[in-house]
Design a protein around this motif. Structure first.
Motif, PDB file in Angstrom:
ATOM      1  N   LEU A  15       0.848  -1.191   0.000  1.00  0.00           N
ATOM      2  CA  LEU A  15       0.000   0.000   0.000  1.00  0.00           C
ATOM      3  C   LEU A  15       0.885   1.242   0.000  1.00  0.00           C
ATOM      4  O   LEU A  15       1.935   1.260   0.650  1.00  0.00           O
ATOM      5  CB  LEU A  15      -0.906   0.031   1.236  1.00  0.00           C
ATOM      6  CG  LEU A  15      -2.022  -1.012   1.316  1.00  0.00           C
ATOM      7  CD1 LEU A  15      -2.655  -0.989   2.703  1.00  0.00           C
ATOM      8  CD2 LEU A  15      -3.078  -0.754   0.253  1.00  0.00           C
TER       9      LEU A  15
ATOM     10  N   GLN B 141      -6.282   2.688   4.772  1.00  0.00           N
ATOM     11  CA  GLN B 141      -6.726   1.318   4.557  1.00  0.00           C
ATOM     12  C   GLN B 141      -5.925   0.340   5.401  1.00  0.00           C
ATOM     13  O   GLN B 141      -6.430  -0.722   5.774  1.00  0.00           O
ATOM     14  CB  GLN B 141      -6.583   0.942   3.083  1.00  0.00           C
ATOM     15  CG  GLN B 141      -7.593   1.580   2.154  1.00  0.00           C
ATOM     16  CD  GLN B 141      -7.287   1.257   0.708  1.00  0.00           C
ATOM     17  OE1 GLN B 141      -6.229   1.611   0.197  1.00  0.00           O
ATOM     18  NE2 GLN B 141      -8.206   0.593   0.040  1.00  0.00           N
TER      19      GLN B 141
ATOM     20  N   GLY C 100      -2.289   3.525   2.445  1.00  0.00           N
ATOM     21  CA  GLY C 100      -3.495   3.454   1.637  1.00  0.00           C
ATOM     22  C   GLY C 100      -4.491   4.530   1.995  1.00  0.00           C
ATOM     23  O   GLY C 100      -4.258   5.353   2.886  1.00  0.00           O
TER      24      GLY C 100
ATOM     25  N   TRP D 144      -5.309  -7.911   5.146  1.00  0.00           N
ATOM     26  CA  TRP D 144      -4.100  -7.207   4.722  1.00  0.00           C
ATOM     27  C   TRP D 144      -3.001  -7.524   5.723  1.00  0.00           C
ATOM     28  O   TRP D 144      -3.158  -7.330   6.929  1.00  0.00           O
ATOM     29  CB  TRP D 144      -4.348  -5.701   4.670  1.00  0.00           C
ATOM     30  CG  TRP D 144      -3.094  -4.908   4.453  1.00  0.00           C
ATOM     31  CD1 TRP D 144      -2.376  -4.814   3.307  1.00  0.00           C
ATOM     32  CD2 TRP D 144      -2.400  -4.117   5.428  1.00  0.00           C
ATOM     33  NE1 TRP D 144      -1.271  -4.005   3.507  1.00  0.00           N
ATOM     34  CE2 TRP D 144      -1.267  -3.562   4.790  1.00  0.00           C
ATOM     35  CE3 TRP D 144      -2.635  -3.817   6.773  1.00  0.00           C
ATOM     36  CZ2 TRP D 144      -0.369  -2.733   5.458  1.00  0.00           C
ATOM     37  CZ3 TRP D 144      -1.734  -3.005   7.445  1.00  0.00           C
ATOM     38  CH2 TRP D 144      -0.625  -2.451   6.788  1.00  0.00           C
TER      39      TRP D 144
END
Length: 396
Positions: A54, A330, A373, A388
């Motif tokens: 990311l 994120q 992210g 993730w």
């Protein structure tokens, strides 16, 4: 076990016992925001698979389209152990600093009750939810429903989510093992008898222990005489397992494992009459008792912190940003932080006692977390369908 040992073990059971957070480690947070005024066509879509890398997070300076989500956080707290209480502390502070209301209910480790509390918060119109996972399969439908309703679902370790907090588990073990290696080389002339108290049955944190084995395997004079998983995840089991290992090999110099195992290991070493100036005990998660021992200069010499209070504080701030239509990360990478001296412990505790100041100071915050992210209410169709998992908190 003699009377003094039994008394010591009893005291450990009262004061040192902690439930594994499944840390990183094995604990999971979910933050969600919902509203009876949210549009039925949420645009959440089918989501995307979490990428292997990311980019750095870039915050949005301007508020976007209002979401009309309530400014409140519901917290179904799985236990009242120290880790979950640190999460509550962080959420409480973050909510207060952003004008959010925090509501909490304890599920006492009951997965069904935990799921019910989560769903009650979700359906009653609270603005966000933060929770610890007890049964990922049972919780998944609720998380998917929250995402579909436009909520910001933030998790630790697992998916689905709009934002995941996770630690590079191999790096946690490596950091601890490197601290032990330094002690072996400087204080033990490169020769050490080592015991590893693992939790390999917890798949998510298994890489920690592989890293420990890898680092120690590169030390010619390190001899691992025990690599076992104690019967339970608490300091009492650490005491009993270390005592048993010491009966077989009284010259164990190094014990590595979770932080509560280290509390028990220290007591076992003290009961054995060992010269503790030549003993290294280290753990992960950095709860109060290990930190206190390091501050006092005992044979408990290092812990690797995963900083739950600042993590939860950040999630509360991100929940508020989501409600306001701003972007949130994120991915939140939890930096493995080694506490190996009284000064390091003092600096850590000062930062945790000033969560707002730590969060708002990029240099201080970077010691604990890296944000990666970007996702917002308007781009929520980019939620992660799976977990993730960062390999490092450095350049992605």
């Amino acid at each position: 076990m003699d009377n003094s040992s039994a008394h010591r073990a009893g005291e450990l059971s009262k004061t040192g016992k902690r439930v594994l957070w499944a840390s990183l480690t094995a604990a999971i947070l979910v933050t969600a925001a919902c509203s009876t005024g949210a549009p039925s066509d949420s645009g959440s879509g089918v989501g995307i698979s979490a990428p292997s890398a990311l980019p750095p997070f870039v915050s949005s300076a301007d508020e976007r389209q209002p979401t009309n989500l309530p400014r409140s956080i519901g917290f179904p707290q799985s236990t009242t152990n120290e880790y979950d209480n640190d999460i509550a502390t962080g959420l409480r502070a973050g909510a207060a600093d952003t004008g959010m209301e925090l509501q909490a209910a304890v599920s006492d480790g009951d997965p069904q009750r935990h799921t019910q509390i989560t769903d009650q918060f979700r359906t009653s119109g609270v603005g966000s939810i933060v929770t610890s996972v007890l049964d990922p399969a049972a919780q998944e439908p609720g998380l998917l429903a929250a995402i579909e309703q436009g909520m910001a679902v933030q998790t630790v370790v697992m998916g689905p989510s709009t934002s995941t907090a996770n630690a590079p588990q191999y790096e946690i073990g490596k950091a601890l093992a490197l601290a032990a290696r330094d002690f072996i080389e400087t204080s033990l002339n490169g020769e050490a008898t080592v015991a590893i108290l693992n939790i390999d049955s917890v798949e998510s944190v298994r890489p920690r222990y592989q890293a420990i084995r890898d680092v120690l395997g590169d030390i010619p004079g390190a001899n691992i005489v025990g690599d076992v998983e104690p019967a339970t995840q608490d300091s009492q089991a650490g005491y009993e397992t270390t005592s048993t290992l010491l009966q077989k090999d009284p010259q164990i110099d190094v014990v590595l494992g979770e932080d509560y195992f280290g509390v028990g290991a220290l007591a076992a070493m003290q009961a054995s009459g060992r010269d503790l100036s030549k003993v290294f005990i280290g753990g992960t998660n950095a709860s109060n008792e290990p930190r206190d021992n390091i501050a006092k200069g005992t044979a408990y010499r290092a812990v690797v912190s995963t900083s739950p209070a600042i993590m939860a504080y950040s999630m509360a701030r991100h929940a508020a940003d989501w409600v306001d239509g701003k972007a949130i990360p994120q991915g939140m990478c939890i930096v493995p932080l080694v506490l190996d001296s009284p000064a390091a412990v003092s600096a850590f505790e000062n930062d945790m006692n000033d969560l707002k100041g730590t969060y708002e100071n990029p240099e201080r915050l970077s010691k604990y977390l890296t944000f990666l992210g970007s996702i917002s209410y308007q781009t929520r169709d980019q939620w992660f369908t799976d977990t993730w998992t960062p390999t490092t908190c450095g350049d992605q």
